[in-house]
Enzyme design. Sequence first.
Site, PDB file in Angstrom:
ATOM      1  N   CYS A 106       1.094  -1.129   0.030  1.00 56.60           N
ATOM      2  CA  CYS A 106       0.074  -0.187   0.062  1.00 56.60           C
ATOM      3  C   CYS A 106       1.548   1.213  -0.378  1.00 56.60           C
ATOM      4  O   CYS A 106       1.730   1.509   0.869  1.00 56.60           O
ATOM      5  CB  CYS A 106      -0.881   0.128   1.207  1.00 56.60           C
ATOM      6  SG  CYS A 106      -1.692   1.690   1.044  1.00 56.60           S
ATOM      7  N   HIS A 149      -9.290  -3.222  -2.734  1.00 55.86           N
ATOM      8  CA  HIS A 149      -7.900  -3.039  -2.077  1.00 55.86           C
ATOM      9  C   HIS A 149      -7.899  -1.536  -2.076  1.00 55.86           C
ATOM     10  O   HIS A 149      -8.458  -0.224  -1.075  1.00 55.86           O
ATOM     11  CB  HIS A 149      -7.198  -2.624  -2.616  1.00 55.86           C
ATOM     12  CG  HIS A 149      -5.802  -2.559  -1.729  1.00 55.86           C
ATOM     13  ND1 HIS A 149      -4.974  -2.512  -0.793  1.00 55.86           N
ATOM     14  CD2 HIS A 149      -4.826  -0.957  -1.909  1.00 55.86           C
ATOM     15  CE1 HIS A 149      -3.486  -2.166  -0.116  1.00 55.86           C
ATOM     16  NE2 HIS A 149      -4.474  -0.233  -1.039  1.00 55.86           N
ATOM     17  N   GLU A 150      -9.483  -0.954  -3.392  1.00 55.43           N
ATOM     18  CA  GLU A 150      -9.145   0.764  -3.170  1.00 55.43           C
ATOM     19  C   GLU A 150     -10.028   1.221  -2.799  1.00 55.43           C
ATOM     20  O   GLU A 150     -10.274   1.693  -2.244  1.00 55.43           O
ATOM     21  CB  GLU A 150      -8.671   0.983  -4.948  1.00 55.43           C
ATOM     22  CG  GLU A 150      -7.582   0.856  -5.795  1.00 55.43           C
ATOM     23  CD  GLU A 150      -6.126   1.276  -4.499  1.00 55.43           C
ATOM     24  OE1 GLU A 150      -6.462   2.080  -4.015  1.00 55.43           O
ATOM     25  OE2 GLU A 150      -4.919   0.606  -4.729  1.00 55.43           O
ATOM     26  N   HIS A 153      -9.890   1.337   0.406  1.00 54.79           N
ATOM     27  CA  HIS A 153      -9.731   2.982   0.914  1.00 54.79           C
ATOM     28  C   HIS A 153     -10.622   3.889   1.137  1.00 54.79           C
ATOM     29  O   HIS A 153     -10.935   4.239   2.080  1.00 54.79           O
ATOM     30  CB  HIS A 153      -9.061   3.380  -0.094  1.00 54.79           C
ATOM     31  CG  HIS A 153      -7.263   3.017   0.721  1.00 54.79           C
ATOM     32  ND1 HIS A 153      -7.048   3.194   1.195  1.00 54.79           N
ATOM     33  CD2 HIS A 153      -6.911   1.788   0.477  1.00 54.79           C
ATOM     34  CE1 HIS A 153      -5.419   2.699   1.655  1.00 54.79           C
ATOM     35  NE2 HIS A 153      -5.205   2.821   0.503  1.00 54.79           N
TER      36      HIS A 153
END
Length: 181
Positions: A106, A149-150, A153
């Site tokens: 990350c 993953h994004e 976020h």
Amino acid sequence: MAADSVTPMRVFKITNKRDSLLLRTPSEHVNVDPKDTVLMNLINRMYATVRDSLSLGAGIAAPQVGILKNIAWVQRFDKEGFPFEVIINPVIRQYSKKKQDCPEGCLSIRGRRDTLSSRAYAILVEYDTPDASHEIEMVEDFTAVVFQHEIDHLNGILYLDHLKQEVKDAEGLMTLDTLSN
């Protein structure tokens, strides 16, 4: 946002308390207007940031540059040339039961990589594009990991949270195994 559209932005890090608090905050919906120069400048600067030699990630989400908006860039390893694409207001509608082991890093957690076993192999995702069109697609393999993953976020979740849960789950299994012996 005073800089031009090719100037990278500062990447927020979990090692900074104020940055870490922002990274843990869910983002807000974006009203997509292709004529919105502020939105387009943000999108372009996020791209400049993820492609900057100091970053070179496979994706970036707006919270990582201090903006709590549902915008992310993802690298499409499932398309020829591995292009980057911007996704706005993404929502994962379905996760495959099949999981995959995948190393993750990350931009906000420098110098660390971990292998997660909890990422879905395939996801059904829908999102808006900068031209205000709406897309729905099935994404698989490593590209699905990048999307997950994004999107995490954008929801205030870091990949380390998944790692902690995997460790808890493994400890629970070890306890059950110990009891049955």
